[in-house]
Design a protein around this motif. Structure first.
Motif, PDB file in Angstrom:
ATOM      1  N   PRO A  54       0.811  -1.229   0.000  1.00 22.57           N
ATOM      2  CA  PRO A  54       0.000   0.000   0.000  1.00 22.57           C
ATOM      3  C   PRO A  54       0.836   1.267   0.000  1.00 22.57           C
ATOM      4  N   TYR A  55       2.061   1.198   0.538  1.00 16.82           N
ATOM      5  CA  TYR A  55       2.898   2.386   0.623  1.00 16.82           C
ATOM      6  C   TYR A  55       3.194   2.991  -0.749  1.00 16.82           C
ATOM      7  N   ARG A  63      -6.891  12.892  -4.589  1.00 20.12           N
ATOM      8  CA  ARG A  63      -6.319  11.958  -5.551  1.00 20.12           C
ATOM      9  C   ARG A  63      -4.895  12.327  -5.929  1.00 20.12           C
ATOM     10  N   LEU A  64      -4.223  13.039  -5.039  1.00 21.02           N
ATOM     11  CA  LEU A  64      -2.825  13.351  -5.261  1.00 21.02           C
ATOM     12  C   LEU A  64      -1.962  12.266  -4.641  1.00 21.02           C
ATOM     13  N   PRO A  65      -0.916  11.828  -5.332  1.00 23.07           N
ATOM     14  CA  PRO A  65      -0.081  10.761  -4.785  1.00 23.07           C
ATOM     15  C   PRO A  65       0.730  11.233  -3.590  1.00 23.07           C
ATOM     16  N   ILE A  66       0.902  10.362  -2.627  1.00 22.36           N
ATOM     17  CA  ILE A  66       1.676  10.659  -1.424  1.00 22.36           C
ATOM     18  C   ILE A  66       2.880   9.725  -1.377  1.00 22.36           C
ATOM     19  N   ILE A  67       4.052  10.293  -1.182  1.00 21.09           N
ATOM     20  CA  ILE A  67       5.294   9.516  -1.116  1.00 21.09           C
ATOM     21  C   ILE A  67       5.533   9.079   0.327  1.00 21.09           C
ATOM     22  N   ALA A  68       5.819   7.790   0.496  1.00 23.47           N
ATOM     23  CA  ALA A  68       6.079   7.236   1.825  1.00 23.47           C
ATOM     24  C   ALA A  68       7.570   7.010   2.020  1.00 23.47           C
ATOM     25  N   ARG A  69       8.028   7.187   3.249  1.00 25.77           N
ATOM     26  CA  ARG A  69       9.434   6.975   3.588  1.00 25.77           C
ATOM     27  C   ARG A  69       9.549   5.956   4.713  1.00 25.77           C
ATOM     28  N   LEU A  70      10.377   4.947   4.506  1.00 28.50           N
ATOM     29  CA  LEU A  70      10.662   3.946   5.526  1.00 28.50           C
ATOM     30  C   LEU A  70      12.119   4.119   5.936  1.00 28.50           C
ATOM     31  N   ARG A  71      12.349   4.443   7.190  1.00 27.01           N
ATOM     32  CA  ARG A  71      13.716   4.625   7.672  1.00 27.01           C
ATOM     33  C   ARG A  71      14.207   3.317   8.283  1.00 27.01           C
ATOM     34  N   VAL A 236       6.441   5.951   7.391  1.00 28.22           N
ATOM     35  CA  VAL A 236       5.724   4.716   7.704  1.00 28.22           C
ATOM     36  C   VAL A 236       6.723   3.726   8.295  1.00 28.22           C
ATOM     37  N   PRO A 237       6.254   2.785   9.096  1.00 31.49           N
ATOM     38  CA  PRO A 237       7.186   1.876   9.775  1.00 31.49           C
ATOM     39  C   PRO A 237       7.826   0.867   8.827  1.00 31.49           C
ATOM     40  N   TYR A 238       9.093   0.614   9.069  1.00 29.83           N
ATOM     41  CA  TYR A 238       9.795  -0.452   8.368  1.00 29.83           C
ATOM     42  C   TYR A 238       9.522  -1.760   9.102  1.00 29.83           C
TER      43      TYR A 238
END
Length: 247
Positions: A54-55, A63-71, A236-238
């Motif tokens: 889903p990320y 309806r704008l795309p959202i960028i997810a970051r997993l650290r 978002v969580p890794y």
């Protein structure tokens, strides 16, 4: 003993290589190759993700795309992070001050455009506008390093403090995920700010000395102007394989 996971091997290699590094200090060529080799073999499943995660498909109500970051890891020497980009989303043109950065596309197709500063040719406030709506102040000439599409699993790309395309823009042609290793990480207290830029075609400005660039080469150059960019990502969580940091 259980086999060491690919992400653990990457961490171990980074810990060894970057121990003696810092701002503007590039690892030895053989150490650069060690990290590149660890990343070249990395697959999406090695970090606990898949193309349907889903990320990589998050959309805002508009309806704008959202960028997810997993650290995955961050310390004062290096960071390991994954960006998940929905189709058509983009990470704006930005720099990496004093940093060496490895980028491995884990899945999908991404367009990358990157630049390096032209050290011997730069413009200040003397630029003459081709468009009166564009303010000339602070524009500098840069040379295009990369302007291409890449599809996983392509080789790892590497940028350096002064070359290799230190300023780049990532645009998701399809949903995609990219794993970045940055050394050292961004740090506002230490002066390593992430600066964003707008790029203008070379022909946008008329500047002393610019005419020395042959006509057929002008598409290889551009003018960059620092801007204030309201760019955010969602953390978002890794949940992939655990990284042991005290080995």
């Amino acid at each position: 003993m259980p086999e060491t996971s690919p992400v653990q091997r990457l961490f171990n290699t980074c810990k060894e290589v970057f121990a003696a590094c810092g701002p503007d200090i590039v690892p030895r060529p053989e150490d650069v190759e060690r990290i590149k080799a660890a990343l070249d073999d990395m697959r999406l499943e090695d970090v606990g993700l898949n193309p349907d995660t889903p990320y990589c498909h998050i959309m805002a109500p508009e309806r704008l795309p959202i960028i997810a970051r997993l650290r995955l890891h961050e310390c004062d020497k290096f960071s390991i992070v994954i960006f998940c980009l929905p189709a058509s989303s983009a990470i704006p043109l930005h720099n990496h001050p004093g940093m060496t950065v490895f980028s491995k596309l884990l899945f999908g197709t991404m367009h990358i455009k990157s630049y390096d500063w032209m050290v011997d040719r730069s413009s200040g406030t003397s630029a003459v506008l081709g468009n009166p709506q564009i303010q000339p102040f602070g524009v500098r000439m840069a040379k295009v390093k990369v302007n291409s599409e890449f599809t996983a699993s392509c080789e790892t790309s590497i940028l350096y403090p002064a070359n290799g395309g230190n300023m780049h823009r990532f645009t998701a042609v399809t949903a995609c995920a990219v794993l970045d290793v940055l050394s050292p990480p961004y740090s506002d207290p230490e002066g390593r700010h992430c600066t964003y830029y707008r790029d203008f075609p070379f022909t946008s400005f008329s500047v002393d000395g610019a005419s020395s660039v042959p006509e057929e080469e002008r598409e290889d150059y551009a003018w960059l102007q620092e801007i204030q960019e309201d760019f955010t990502v969602v953390g978002v969580p890794y949940t992939g394989p655990i990284i042991t940091t005290d080995n």
